[in-house]
Design a protein around this motif. Structure first.
Motif, PDB file in Angstrom:
ATOM      1  N   LEU A   1       0.823  -1.108  -0.054  1.00  0.00           N
ATOM      2  CA  LEU A   1      -0.104   0.048  -0.048  1.00  0.00           C
ATOM      3  C   LEU A   1       0.832   1.387  -0.083  1.00  0.00           C
ATOM      4  O   LEU A   1       0.521   2.289  -0.836  1.00  0.00           O
ATOM      5  CB  LEU A   1      -0.811  -0.161   1.039  1.00  0.00           C
ATOM      6  N   ASP A   2       1.911   1.170   0.802  1.00  0.00           N
ATOM      7  CA  ASP A   2       2.928   2.509   0.577  1.00  0.00           C
ATOM      8  C   ASP A   2       3.378   2.715  -0.677  1.00  0.00           C
ATOM      9  O   ASP A   2       3.447   3.808  -1.164  1.00  0.00           O
ATOM     10  CB  ASP A   2       4.140   2.382   1.719  1.00  0.00           C
ATOM     11  N   ALA A   3       3.875   1.757  -1.261  1.00  0.00           N
ATOM     12  CA  ALA A   3       4.352   1.983  -2.565  1.00  0.00           C
ATOM     13  C   ALA A   3       3.267   2.333  -3.485  1.00  0.00           C
ATOM     14  O   ALA A   3       3.622   3.146  -4.455  1.00  0.00           O
ATOM     15  CB  ALA A   3       4.822   0.415  -3.193  1.00  0.00           C
ATOM     16  N   ALA A   4       2.036   1.744  -3.230  1.00  0.00           N
ATOM     17  CA  ALA A   4       1.009   2.189  -4.208  1.00  0.00           C
ATOM     18  C   ALA A   4       0.657   3.673  -3.927  1.00  0.00           C
ATOM     19  O   ALA A   4       0.559   4.420  -5.050  1.00  0.00           O
ATOM     20  CB  ALA A   4      -0.413   1.411  -4.076  1.00  0.00           C
ATOM     21  N   TRP A   5       0.692   4.157  -2.575  1.00  0.00           N
ATOM     22  CA  TRP A   5       0.414   5.689  -2.638  1.00  0.00           C
ATOM     23  C   TRP A   5       1.529   6.268  -3.279  1.00  0.00           C
ATOM     24  O   TRP A   5       1.401   7.463  -3.938  1.00  0.00           O
ATOM     25  CB  TRP A   5       0.676   5.948  -1.068  1.00  0.00           C
ATOM     26  N   ALA A   6       2.723   5.725  -2.986  1.00  0.00           N
ATOM     27  CA  ALA A   6       3.797   6.741  -3.680  1.00  0.00           C
ATOM     28  C   ALA A   6       3.673   6.882  -5.211  1.00  0.00           C
ATOM     29  O   ALA A   6       3.923   7.781  -5.818  1.00  0.00           O
ATOM     30  CB  ALA A   6       5.352   5.914  -3.178  1.00  0.00           C
ATOM     31  N   VAL A   7       3.389   5.587  -5.773  1.00  0.00           N
ATOM     32  CA  VAL A   7       3.283   5.682  -7.228  1.00  0.00           C
ATOM     33  C   VAL A   7       2.155   6.635  -7.732  1.00  0.00           C
ATOM     34  O   VAL A   7       2.361   7.408  -8.592  1.00  0.00           O
ATOM     35  CB  VAL A   7       2.948   4.210  -7.937  1.00  0.00           C
ATOM     36  N   ALA A   8       1.014   6.587  -6.967  1.00  0.00           N
ATOM     37  CA  ALA A   8      -0.039   7.408  -7.225  1.00  0.00           C
ATOM     38  C   ALA A   8       0.112   8.706  -6.980  1.00  0.00           C
ATOM     39  O   ALA A   8      -0.423   9.556  -8.000  1.00  0.00           O
ATOM     40  CB  ALA A   8      -1.418   7.106  -6.296  1.00  0.00           C
ATOM     41  N   ARG A   9       0.967   9.082  -6.329  1.00  0.00           N
ATOM     42  CA  ARG A   9       1.413  10.629  -5.836  1.00  0.00           C
ATOM     43  C   ARG A   9       2.137  11.155  -7.027  1.00  0.00           C
ATOM     44  O   ARG A   9       2.148  12.238  -7.560  1.00  0.00           O
ATOM     45  CB  ARG A   9       1.959  10.787  -4.592  1.00  0.00           C
TER      46      ARG A   9
END
Lengths: 198, 198
Positions: free
Chosen positions: B22-30
């Motif tokens: 999830l942390d990685a997903a947030w980083a990519v999304a941002r």
DNA sequence: GTCTATACACCGATAGAC
DNA sequence: GTCTATCGGTGTATAGAC
């Protein structure tokens, strides 16, 4: 902006086909959703193969762009038509302007997503397609000024208020009346705040 | 809802990896935008292959769903933290509530798209992830009622007004202050309309 | 259980024959 | 101008190594 429009059989045929593509694109967007539109769907609907669309539009986003311009041009025409019929009373006129926009936005989910939300990844309207949107906003600003709402901040507030009602209606009660019902109240609230006569 | 949580090294390791995803997903999304998130990007960021993510989430939308739930849970925690510090004066409290929501929404474009816009094609939050969002709304409704705003229509109007300001800010002046500046004025307008004391 | 390798179906887009 | 063929990239599924 553009040079003298060339009128001959070739360009007319071409424009007719472009319109055919756009009509098909709107149909697909309404049926499957704006983002679910695919070139293969649009093409097959008018008996073409997907790559053939590139003879008429540079990309999928160019199709979205043309749809965007078309939607705002249509709305501008609606504003032109309804503006002479607006009530003289400022409050009533304000409500009529808001209602016209609200109804147009709510009438077509896909169209509203394209016009007013940034829902298509990577799509930015071109200057040419954006022009009628700017013109609509400018008409609104001028009209509200004539009603007595001259402060730019107050116009921004008006825009946010009507837009918020539209979005709430679409997102939380699509097809219903829960926020549509509140539009007149919201306009009275706004009119009170900016000091329009009762 | 869920059964007794199982506590052992295996499930803890699993939960830790889920959080890592999830942390990685947030980083990519941002970085690239919410809709431009790809499983390959998320996986490579934590040294995995894309299909490995399916050991932790059923689908890409399940990742969006977990992010949705996380964002609303985080905001609920923020509400919990700020609620005791709210001013006694109803108008000031109203402004503080609106400001908390506005700032949280505007602080992270990708997060706001996920929480408040329907921008991901085909994504519908699960009941479990939607629960904290409902809880936030219920808290807001209850709090406004305590301030004297008890009419459900008036609460709907409040939601639409704040939401409209957020959306206008994000869409028309991202990173700026053009609508942020108007939030207090808007709250005064609303407070006047519902008859809160000056 | 976890991860890799591989594959499938679909997408937008391009190249080139006709 | 329209087609077929194809490319790189996507989400997704599964077989099988470890």
């Amino acid at each position: 902006m553009l040079g003298q429009p060339i009128r001959n059989r070739q360009t007319e045929r071409r424009e007719a086909t472009r319109r055919e593509v756009l009509d098909a694109a709107w149909a697909v967007a309404r049926e499957k959703g704006l983002a679910q539109l695919t070139l293969r769907d649009v093409a097959s609907r008018i008996g073409m193969q997907a790559p053939s669309l590139y003879s008429y539009f540079d990309s999928k986003n160019a199709i979205y762009d043309a749809m965007f311009g078309q939607a705002w041009t249509d709305y501008l025409a609606l504003v032109d038509k309804t503006e002479p019929t607006l009530p003289r009373d400022p409050r009533a006129a304000l409500k009529a302007i808001a209602r016209t926009f609200f109804d147009y936005a709510v009438a077509d989910l896909a169209r509203n997503q394209l016009m007013n939300l940034r829902t298509i990844p990577g799509f930015e309207p071109s200057a040419e397609s954006y022009a009628p949107a700017v013109e609509v906003l400018e008409r609104g600003r001028a009209h509200l000024a004539r009603l007595g709402v001259e402060d730019p901040d107050e116009f921004d507030l008006f825009v946010a208020l009507v837009g918020g009602l539209v979005d709430s209606q679409q997102a939380n009660d699509p097809g219903g009346q829960r926020w549509a019902r509140l539009l007149d109240q919201a306009m009275d609230m706004f009119a009170d705040y900016v000091g329009l006569p009762k």
